[in-house]
Design a protein around this motif. Structure first.
Motif, PDB file in Angstrom:
ATOM      1  N   ALA A   1       8.646   6.510  -9.166  1.00 26.49           N
ATOM      2  CA  ALA A   1       7.802   5.853 -10.167  1.00 26.49           C
ATOM      3  C   ALA A   1       8.141   4.380 -10.342  1.00 26.49           C
ATOM      4  N   GLU A   2       9.408   4.003 -10.097  1.00 24.61           N
ATOM      5  CA  GLU A   2       9.813   2.602 -10.236  1.00 24.61           C
ATOM      6  C   GLU A   2      10.383   2.054  -8.933  1.00 24.61           C
ATOM      7  N   LEU A   3      10.011   2.670  -7.821  1.00 21.98           N
ATOM      8  CA  LEU A   3      10.512   2.235  -6.513  1.00 21.98           C
ATOM      9  C   LEU A   3      10.058   0.811  -6.215  1.00 21.98           C
TER      10      LEU A   3
ATOM     11  N   ARG B   1       0.836  -1.215   0.000  1.00 20.67           N
ATOM     12  CA  ARG B   1       0.000   0.000   0.000  1.00 20.67           C
ATOM     13  C   ARG B   1       0.866   1.258   0.000  1.00 20.67           C
ATOM     14  N   GLN B   2       1.908   1.243   0.857  1.00 18.42           N
ATOM     15  CA  GLN B   2       2.743   2.434   0.987  1.00 18.42           C
ATOM     16  C   GLN B   2       3.542   2.709  -0.286  1.00 18.42           C
TER      17      GLN B   2
ATOM     18  N   GLY C   1      -2.464  -2.235  -7.194  1.00 17.53           N
ATOM     19  CA  GLY C   1      -2.080  -1.794  -8.531  1.00 17.53           C
ATOM     20  C   GLY C   1      -0.588  -1.796  -8.782  1.00 17.53           C
ATOM     21  N   LEU C   2       0.103  -2.734  -8.208  1.00 13.76           N
ATOM     22  CA  LEU C   2       1.557  -2.799  -8.375  1.00 13.76           C
ATOM     23  C   LEU C   2       1.939  -3.906  -9.355  1.00 13.76           C
TER      24      LEU C   2
ATOM     25  N   ARG D   1       4.632   5.695  -5.335  1.00 14.22           N
ATOM     26  CA  ARG D   1       4.774   5.678  -6.795  1.00 14.22           C
ATOM     27  C   ARG D   1       3.839   6.688  -7.457  1.00 14.22           C
ATOM     28  N   ALA D   2       2.668   6.843  -6.891  1.00 13.18           N
ATOM     29  CA  ALA D   2       1.690   7.769  -7.464  1.00 13.18           C
ATOM     30  C   ALA D   2       1.970   9.212  -7.079  1.00 13.18           C
TER      31      ALA D   2
END
Length: 587
Positions: free
Chosen positions: A412-414, A399-400, A442-443, A405-406
């Motif tokens: 963005a690619e963490l 979740r975190q 959504g990962l 990323r958002a």
């Protein structure tokens, strides 16, 4: 066979059977044609190069001329069976002799070629030079032996580590049942004021102190005893046989006397002492029982303010009662919101930027304050709570990271790494739970790295490999954590679908602290990096605390690094401010 008949046979070979000629001339494997009397007729280019002969030198040469004298009798016996029709073909490994007399190993497969009427015409030998394979196998055995030694010994002191200690204790405790009245003993030593040396004189001095202490402890032990480094500034003396508590106490006092002498750390003299807990073992006691009891006795000695040595007795069970209370509190900690996640940055040594973070659980107890992770994680594993705790960590980490990323362009690619216990690995719904968590937040699968220790894989390697393959099919990456502290054979590592090895901090610590120590540390880390390259996986170094270590890891070709030099574990908000803002960290 006469020269005339040999020439006729050679001519027929060259004029007919074009498919055979194509294979014969074009093969990279050595091929030789031999008449039914055991003389060479012809060899292809690869065979001639192998034995160092010209076509003319090879022709009419008997088999014995190329065989190593010790190997020829067996080859001759098999060849006779082939000629007599007792064998359709045969295969063996033997040694050939080159034209210069040097021997080399080959794998030979011999068979008979017959004409349309079934009459034998000649023999064909296919010969493969296995020198390179044998060298590779020998190098692999040496490497595996080196890794096994690393896995069983502390790299700093050279003493046996926990794994080797456990093996020896298990063997000794099992044999107690065969000797009525026999006892063993464990002395658990914790050095006093060691942190002061590290803080005032540096980690290099602390390492040297540990090495000198290890040497003094080894000098106190009998040949049958085991002196092991248990971790940090803790050491174990295991006595497989002891007369009673008086003998164990006498050894503890002798150890304290030996440690009382000053230690030379460069131009400084340092002093140390030790608190010692003693546990006596009888038939039926396990190594874990003895270590736990000795540990409790040591803490009793350290906390009591009385004698620095204590022998375990049943009155020390208060720690067990407190542990039961803590278990009850842990069961409700998630519901009460006492658990939080901290994140420690992982940087790419190629770009210098933050590539990911390791998610680490923290527990703020309403009465006891911050509970050390190793205490409540081990408690969760022992009590079966690790599944619920691990599920919460996985979901909260996903979740975190999804939120970051958002929210942050630099994230963005963490990627996020989550530790997985042996018990979680055995849960039947693990793979689906991981996939559902990624989908919910959504990962992509590549955003999650699951970290497993070697010990969690060796408990049931077949089942573990099956779970890892199922995760791999979902594109979830798996890292082998604390690599080098357990024992994984190279063959088992090759079978596991791993994506990275995480070098244990104990090996990273050896990269500085003096030229000799740093050279040895670099050799160990370099061996692990080379192994990772051979497996086609990446390398992450843990516990990086100095610039010297970081620079050495870059030179050794390590891919990623984490440790206090880069950043301590932080709450999510502080991590985002420190590493994901407008000016993210660059190493």
């Amino acid at each position: 066979m006469s020269r005339h008949n040999t020439d006729d046979l050679l001519r027929s070979l060259r004029q007919g059977e074009e498919w055979f000629r194509a294979v014969f001339e074009g093969s990279a494997m050595g091929i030789a044609v031999i008449d039914m009397h055991g003389r060479f007729i012809e060899g292809n280019t690869a065979f001639l190069r192998m034995v160092g002969l010209t076509p003319e030198e090879l022709r009419d040469l008997p088999l014995a001329a190329l065989d190593h004298p010790e190997d020829h009798p067996r080859d001759e016996q098999l060849f006779r069976g082939l000629v007599a029709g007792d064998l359709a073909h045969y295969q063996l490994e033997k040694r050939y002799l080159r034209n210069d007399g040097t021997a080399f190993p080959v794998r030979l497969t011999a068979s008979v070629v017959r004409d349309p009427t079934g009459r034998p015409r000649f023999c064909v030998a296919m010969v493969d030079d296995v020198s390179q394979r044998n060298r590779a196998e020998a190098e692999r055995e040496v490497l595996e032996e080196r890794l096994r030694h690393l896995a069983l010994h502390d790299p700093l002191t050279g003493l046996p580590n926990r794994l080797l200690l456990a093996e020896r204790m298990l063997e000794a405790t099992r044999s107690l049942a065969d000797e009525p009245g026999a006892r063993c003993a464990v002395l658990f030593l914790d050095l006093d004021r060691f942190k002061n040396v590290n803080d005032s004189m540096g980690h290099g001095a602390g390492d040297e102190l540990l090495r000198q202490v290890a040497a003094r402890l080894a000098a106190c032990a009998r040949p049958e005893d085991t002196v092991a480094r248990f971790g940090g500034d803790e050491f174990i003396l295991f006595l497989p046989r002891v007369g009673g508590p008086r003998d164990a106490l006498a050894l503890a006092e002798r150890v304290r006397e030996v440690l009382a002498a000053p230690l030379e750390l460069g131009s400084y003299h340092a002093y140390t002492s030790a608190s010692v807990g003693i546990a006596l073992g009888e038939a039926g006691d396990t190594p874990d029982d003895l270590l736990r009891n000795a540990d409790m006795a040591m803490y009793h000695a350290k906390a009591s303010g009385g004698p620095p040595c204590a022998v375990f007795d049943r009155s020390m069970h208060r720690a067990v009662v407190e542990r039961l209370r803590l278990e009850t509190d842990l069961r409700a900690a998630v519901e009460r919101g006492e658990l939080t996640l901290f994140f420690q940055p992982i940087v790419s040594l190629a770009t210098g930027g933050v590539a990911g973070a390791e998610a680490l659980a923290r527990w703020d107890h309403p009465v006891h304050g911050r509970v050390p992770p190793d205490r409540f994680i081990s408690l969760a594993e022992d009590t079966g709570l690790i599944g619920a705790l691990g599920g919460w960590v996985l979901n909260e980490a996903a979740r975190q990271v999804s939120e970051w990323r958002a929210s942050f362009p630099s994230a963005a690619e963490l990627e996020v790494s989550v530790n997985l216990s042996a018990q979680q690995l055995r849960e039947p719904g693990l793979v689906d739970a991981v996939a559902d968590t990624l989908h919910e937040h959504g990962l992509p699968p590549g955003a999650l790295k699951l970290e497993l220790t070697e010990s969690s894989l060796v408990e049931d390697p077949v089942a573990a490999a099956g779970v890892l393959r199922a995760l791999k099919k979902r594109d979830v990456q798996v890292y082998l954590d604390d690599f080098g502290t357990g024992y994984s054979s190279l063959s088992s590592l090759h079978r596991l679908p791993l994506d990275a090895l995480k070098i244990d901090r104990s090996f990273v610590a050896g990269l500085d602290g003096g030229s000799t120590g740093a050279h040895k540390g670099a050799e160990i880390v370099g061996t692990i990096v080379a192994l990772a390259r051979s497996l086609g996986v990446r390398v992450v170094a843990e516990g990086v605390e100095t610039r010297e270590q970081l620079h050495a890891l870059q030179l050794l070709g390590c891919d990623f690094a984490q440790g206090y030099l880069i950043g301590r574990p932080l709450p999510a908000s502080e991590f985002a401010s420190a590493f994901l803002g407008a000016s993210p960290l660059q190493v």
